[in-house]
Design a protein around this motif. Structure first.
Motif, PDB file in Angstrom:
ATOM      1  N   ASN A  38     -14.026  -1.573 -10.324  1.00 40.20           N
ATOM      2  CA  ASN A  38     -12.708  -1.879  -9.756  1.00 40.20           C
ATOM      3  C   ASN A  38     -11.562  -1.556 -10.712  1.00 40.20           C
ATOM      4  O   ASN A  38     -10.436  -2.015 -10.520  1.00 40.20           O
ATOM      5  CB  ASN A  38     -12.623  -3.358  -9.332  1.00 40.20           C
ATOM      6  CG  ASN A  38     -11.436  -3.625  -8.411  1.00 40.20           C
ATOM      7  OD1 ASN A  38     -11.053  -2.758  -7.635  1.00 40.20           O
ATOM      8  ND2 ASN A  38     -10.831  -4.799  -8.526  1.00 40.20           N
ATOM      9  N   ASP A  43      -3.600  -9.642  -1.567  1.00 39.68           N
ATOM     10  CA  ASP A  43      -3.275  -8.276  -1.208  1.00 39.68           C
ATOM     11  C   ASP A  43      -2.272  -7.748  -2.220  1.00 39.68           C
ATOM     12  O   ASP A  43      -1.051  -7.985  -2.092  1.00 39.68           O
ATOM     13  CB  ASP A  43      -2.714  -8.218   0.214  1.00 39.68           C
ATOM     14  CG  ASP A  43      -2.461  -6.782   0.675  1.00 39.68           C
ATOM     15  OD1 ASP A  43      -2.964  -5.859  -0.007  1.00 39.68           O
ATOM     16  OD2 ASP A  43      -1.759  -6.597   1.684  1.00 39.68           O
ATOM     17  N   TRP A  80      -1.778  -5.194  -6.201  1.00 38.19           N
ATOM     18  CA  TRP A  80      -2.310  -4.362  -7.285  1.00 38.19           C
ATOM     19  C   TRP A  80      -1.631  -4.747  -8.589  1.00 38.19           C
ATOM     20  O   TRP A  80      -0.505  -5.239  -8.599  1.00 38.19           O
ATOM     21  CB  TRP A  80      -2.041  -2.872  -7.011  1.00 38.19           C
ATOM     22  CG  TRP A  80      -2.884  -2.293  -5.915  1.00 38.19           C
ATOM     23  CD1 TRP A  80      -2.624  -2.348  -4.581  1.00 38.19           C
ATOM     24  CD2 TRP A  80      -4.092  -1.570  -6.077  1.00 38.19           C
ATOM     25  NE1 TRP A  80      -3.606  -1.708  -3.875  1.00 38.19           N
ATOM     26  CE2 TRP A  80      -4.532  -1.201  -4.774  1.00 38.19           C
ATOM     27  CE3 TRP A  80      -4.871  -1.183  -7.167  1.00 38.19           C
ATOM     28  CZ2 TRP A  80      -5.687  -0.487  -4.550  1.00 38.19           C
ATOM     29  CZ3 TRP A  80      -6.024  -0.463  -6.944  1.00 38.19           C
ATOM     30  CH2 TRP A  80      -6.435  -0.123  -5.655  1.00 38.19           C
ATOM     31  N   TYR A 105      -5.974  -1.965 -10.914  1.00 37.33           N
ATOM     32  CA  TYR A 105      -7.082  -2.699 -10.302  1.00 37.33           C
ATOM     33  C   TYR A 105      -6.513  -3.647  -9.258  1.00 37.33           C
ATOM     34  O   TYR A 105      -5.342  -4.061  -9.302  1.00 37.33           O
ATOM     35  CB  TYR A 105      -7.888  -3.462 -11.364  1.00 37.33           C
ATOM     36  CG  TYR A 105      -7.074  -4.362 -12.252  1.00 37.33           C
ATOM     37  CD1 TYR A 105      -6.800  -5.689 -11.904  1.00 37.33           C
ATOM     38  CD2 TYR A 105      -6.579  -3.891 -13.476  1.00 37.33           C
ATOM     39  CE1 TYR A 105      -6.058  -6.516 -12.724  1.00 37.33           C
ATOM     40  CE2 TYR A 105      -5.836  -4.708 -14.308  1.00 37.33           C
ATOM     41  CZ  TYR A 105      -5.575  -6.017 -13.928  1.00 37.33           C
ATOM     42  OH  TYR A 105      -4.835  -6.834 -14.744  1.00 37.33           O
ATOM     43  N   ASN A 106      -7.364  -3.990  -8.275  1.00 34.10           N
ATOM     44  CA  ASN A 106      -6.965  -4.885  -7.189  1.00 34.10           C
ATOM     45  C   ASN A 106      -6.916  -6.327  -7.679  1.00 34.10           C
ATOM     46  O   ASN A 106      -7.675  -6.727  -8.574  1.00 34.10           O
ATOM     47  CB  ASN A 106      -7.946  -4.789  -6.017  1.00 34.10           C
ATOM     48  CG  ASN A 106      -7.694  -3.550  -5.178  1.00 34.10           C
ATOM     49  OD1 ASN A 106      -6.556  -3.244  -4.869  1.00 34.10           O
ATOM     50  ND2 ASN A 106      -8.767  -2.858  -4.830  1.00 34.10           N
ATOM     51  N   ASN A 159       0.834  -1.208   0.000  1.00 32.43           N
ATOM     52  CA  ASN A 159       0.000   0.000   0.000  1.00 32.43           C
ATOM     53  C   ASN A 159       0.865   1.253   0.000  1.00 32.43           C
ATOM     54  O   ASN A 159       0.525   2.270  -0.618  1.00 32.43           O
ATOM     55  CB  ASN A 159      -0.927   0.000   1.202  1.00 32.43           C
ATOM     56  CG  ASN A 159      -1.953  -1.120   1.121  1.00 32.43           C
ATOM     57  OD1 ASN A 159      -2.410  -1.474   0.038  1.00 32.43           O
ATOM     58  ND2 ASN A 159      -2.311  -1.695   2.268  1.00 32.43           N
TER      59      ASN A 159
END
Length: 917
Positions: A797, A830, A832, A824-825, A762
């Protein structure tokens, strides 16, 4: 072969060039009116030939022959042929020359003596022209003024001068008007014959000869003009000019005809006279030619340019008439309108005060009174459970009559209640805010009758502008409604382009089938012309019916120049760079080029190619309300523009070899929109939409971003705006599938970089957030003027943004780069994924169109604050291009080094920040 292929092209350019020159000369058709009206050379030659025949063939040729009825036969054609024959004999050349000189001297002496008697030095006295006009007036049988010619109207203006004085200014011999126009138009060598009365056609005629001066591309051309007075009665004058030249290509095939009409103008309170001047034109083709369209376009363009100068000089000689109400302010005009409000009693009288309703209501009261007075009868026949059936045939008939009358009462009452509820409107609602304020005064209507509507309609009007709607009150049972209502639209940040006007029938068919509709284009009309106008309606109407509305439209800007600066600041935030205001001279030239009102201003312009059958180089102009294209190649001008609201879709086509390795912009208009600009479209799709292809931009990324931003800002309404933003925020690659930028199967992806970073996934995404970290890292990596846009949701998304930057010249030989990124995820993980398509400009090799990257970032289980990153790279090659191994190797190597430096710097920045915290 080269000479053969170039010959038609050069001939076509010559025709186009000479057509423009021809039309420019035609724009000064009567320039020689200011010249001396003495003898002409043509007249002298006619007399010279007659004198020769007097000496050589009097007994044979000059005696007219009589037919059986005693009529004489004119032998002028024989005289002309034989005179040429005799004049060409070398034996009598000297005799002929001396005799001709004596004849000319005799005629000069006689003409000068006559002119001295009339008190004029060598010119036709003005009184003789007036006398000839009186002769025409005496023979006039009350004919009407000729209608405007089909080519179009060049001048339509009123002047504060008497019609006779304006006629004298334009066509008299002593006027100083035409010398001033001649100086501007570059005409010389005038030879003018005096006005002569044609007894056969009963009109005045004269011949003019003049020369259009040579230019860099066109040689000097001689023209012959014939002017004819079609009407000269009282204060009404009509002069038809027919111009021809045999020295231009296809000059024998056509003539240019221009009609001057002078009639009395509006009456003034001071009893001064005004004149209304109308000038129209047309092309008269006496022979067929394949170059008809080219000749028409060149002539039309030259006439418009020439008569723009004509009106400018004429306005200096005489004052342009301005109506008294045009000088009134907006508030005074609107205060003079008095709304005719209809009371409820008048409304009830209109709908319920007719014979049918009164009769039905009387029968209903009679039946109710009868029921109240009679006593219950005994049950008869099949009457059970309180059911009372008619006892005779007459009672059945009367029941049917009561049912019909009840229906009439119900319908009349329903229409009255509906009219009562619809009597209100948006009249008198004041506007709010600052910006562009639009005020409409709906005065009245004329002939408002729709096809298929029985009886008189109940019309009301709906105005729509920039997605906002105003509705008038309904006027019942009339085809000549009178409203006198005022509608004010709230202030708009953007200047409006179009006002839609729709007239409905409140008791007619569905609203999808209105009585009529019309459109007011604020770019094609001057605001002064909108102050008092009759707007014709389009639709299906009964034969002979032409409905129209009387409107007064006012559009003003309450912010002044501040609204322009605010608009440019808003544009700068959307585009990602500062937008500068152009100079007043540039904006004025732009408005003049596309015939735009002075409040329009230029935002940006780009050099590009318009792709049709052959690419056409020109410039693309962008303003708040239009997108325009202009090209002037080899004196062939191409110009068109259309509104942003008319655009239905914008697409980006990938580069190909045919496009010189650059992307092209495809603009698709809505159905039945932009028809006046259809000559610039490449194709017409099956849905009836025009498609325009623009390619080879110097900076495609800048042009694309500004065009897309302007399109977003010029939305029709709020609902369409949200749809447009969702649709336009994604860059549409035509051969790719939706949802992914890397759907091209021909591109092979290879790993160029992979690593495990000691930062959270993140936190690593901050590198792609457009913040200070991204700008700092990219500038250190050699990306100058790095400008990313905000992430926008394009699908569920999936987010997308655009990036533009320039490579540092000391680090890379590349020029500019434009990048599209989607993120997009990952599902059930967890991490990207970021997909990137980079287009380079100013590269050494033109065989590859784009560089495609895919960033795969996930959290790892080795350490709690670590993540793994994997970058794949692929090259999109042009169709038909060969893949160079050396190019691939250099791109892979440079990209790997660049990615290694970027992510090592990101890791360093993030870890140092966490250590300090």
């Amino acid at each position: 072969m080269q000479v053969i292929s170039d010959t038609p092209c050069s001939s076509m350019r010559s025709v186009e060039t000479n057509a423009s020159s021809f039309s420019a000369s035609v724009s000064s058709l009567d320039l020689s009116s200011g010249a001396s009206m003495g003898r002409s050379s043509c007249s002298s030659m006619g007399k010279l030939n007659q004198g020769i025949m007097d000496q050589r063939g009097r007994s044979v040729l000059l005696e007219p022959e009589e037919d059986d009825n005693g009529a004489t036969t004119n032998a002028s054609s024989v005289v002309e042929v034989l005179s040429r024959y005799f004049c060409q004999r070398p034996v009598n050349a000297a005799t002929t020359t001396s005799y001709c000189e004596s004849i000319c001297q005799f005629q000069d002496t006689q003409l000068n003596s006559e002119n001295r008697e009339n008190g004029d030095n060598g010119t036709l006295p003005e009184a003789s022209l007036y006398e000839l006009m009186k002769l025409i007036e005496s023979t006039d049988k009350g004919s009407e003024m000729p209608e405007n010619l089909q080519g179009g109207v060049l001048v339509d203006q009123c002047y504060a001068i008497a019609p006779a004085e304006l006629n004298s200014l334009l066509f008299s011999a002593n006027s100083d008007f035409w010398p001033a126009v001649a100086e501007v138009q570059g005409l010389s060598g005038f030879k003018t014959e005096p006005w002569k009365h044609d007894s056969n056609e009963k009109c005045l005629k004269r011949i003019l000869n003049y020369t259009k001066s040579a230019t860099k591309l066109v040689k000097s051309v001689k023209f012959t003009e014939e002017q004819t007075y079609l009407k000269a009665v009282g204060d009404s004058f009509a002069v038809l000019s027919s111009v021809s030249s045999h020295e231009v290509p296809c000059g024998n095939c056509f003539k240019v005809e221009i009609l001057y009409c002078i009639i009395p103008g509006p009456q003034l309170s001071s009893k001064e006279q005004t004149a209304h001047l109308t000038i129209s034109w047309r092309l008269n083709f006496v022979q067929s030619t394949m170059l008809k369209g080219m000749i028409e376009n060149g002539t039309k363009q030259g006439l418009r340019e020439g008569y723009a100068k004509f009106t400018e000089i004429l306005s200096q000689k005489t004052k342009v008439f301005v109506p008294d109400d045009a000088n009134l302010s907006k508030d005074k005009i609107l205060c003079s309108l008095q709304t005719q409000e209809e009371s409820i009693w008048k409304l009830a009288t209109r709908f319920l005060g007719n014979y049918a309703f009164i009769l039905s209501f009387s029968i209903a009261l009679y039946a109710i009174a009868h029921v109240h007075l009679i006593k219950p009868n005994m049950v008869h026949g099949l009457e059970y459970f309180g059911i009372d059936l008619p006892d005779s045939v007459w009672e059945v008939v009367f029941c049917a009559i009561l049912i019909i009358q009840g229906q009439n009462i119900f319908k009349a009452g329903r229409r009255f209640l509906y009219a009562w509820t619809q009597s209100g409107s948006d009249h008198g609602v004041k506007a709010h805010g600052d910006g562009w304020l639009l005020t409409i005064a709906l005065i009245e209507g004329s002939g408002v009758v729709g096809a298929g509507i029985p009886g008189l309609p109940d019309p009301y009007v709906v105005f729509t502008c920039n997605g906002k709607r105003k509705t008038s009150s309904a006027k019942f049972q009339t085809s000549e409604p009178r409203w006198n209502e005022i509608f004010e639209f709230d202030a708009m940040d953007d200047p409006p382009s179009r006002l839609d006007v729709v007239v409905h029938d409140s008791d007619g068919p569905l609203k999808e089938n209105p009585i009529g509709q019309a459109e007011v284009n604020f770019l094609k009309n001057n605001l002064s012309d909108l102050g008092d106008m009759w707007l014709p309606l389009d639709g299906r109407f009964p034969r002979g019916c032409e409905p129209k509305l009387h409107l007064r439209i006012f559009l003003n800007n309450s912010r002044g120049t501040e609204v322009v600066m605010n608009y440019l600041a808003k544009m700068g935030k959307e585009v990602g760079k500062k937008m500068h205001l152009r100079s007043a001279q540039t904006n004025s030239a732009f408005c003049k080029l596309f015939n735009l009102p002075p409040e329009e201003f230029l935002i940006d312009d780009f050099t590009c190619y318009l792709k049709r059958k052959m690419p056409l180089q020109g410039r693309l102009f962008l303003s708040p309300r239009i997108l325009g294209f202009y090209s002037n190649m080899l004196v062939r001008k191409t110009k068109f523009c259309f509104l942003w609201e008319d655009i239905d879709d914008i697409q980006v086509a990938p580069p190909t070899l045919a496009k010189v390795g650059s992307s092209s912009l495809i603009i698709i208009l809505r159905k039945d929109r932009g028809l006046e600009a259809r000559h610039g479209a490449k194709t017409l799709d099956p849905q009836g939409r025009l498609k325009y292809h623009f390619q080879t931009f110097v900076s495609f990324n800048d042009a694309h971003r500004i065009i897309m931003t302007l399109w977003k800002m010029r939305s029709v309404d709020l609902e369409e705006k949200s749809e447009m933003i969702d649709k336009n925020s994604q860059l549409k690659q035509l051969p790719c599938e939706e949802g992914s930028l890397l759907a091209n199967e021909d591109v092979k992806m290879s790993e160029v970089y992979s690593a495990i970073l000691s930062v959270n996934v993140n936190a690593l995404m901050e590198m792609f957030s457009g913040g200070p970290l991204e700008h700092k890292v990219m500038q250190e990596a050699g990306c100058v003027d790095y400008s990313p846009t905000e992430w926008e949701l394009v699908n569920q998304n999936i987010y997308q943004r655009h990036i533009s930057f320039k490579f540092d010249k000391s680090l890379s030989h590349h020029g500019e780069a434009s990048t599209i990124q989607q993120k997009y995820n990952l599902v059930n993980r967890d991490g990207w994924v970021i997909e990137e398509v980079m287009t380079l400009q100013g590269i050494l090799h033109d065989d590859y169109s784009s560089i495609q990257l895919k960033y795969h970032m996930t959290s790892t289980s080795l350490k709690p604050s670590t993540c793994s990153i994997q970058v794949l790279l692929g090259i999109g090659w042009l169709k038909g291009a060969k893949q160079h191994k050396k190019v691939v190797k250099n791109i892979m190597s440079n990209s790997a080094n660049r990615l290694r430096d970027i992510f090592s710097e990101v890791e360093k920045e993030l870890t140092s920040r966490n250590g300090v915290s």
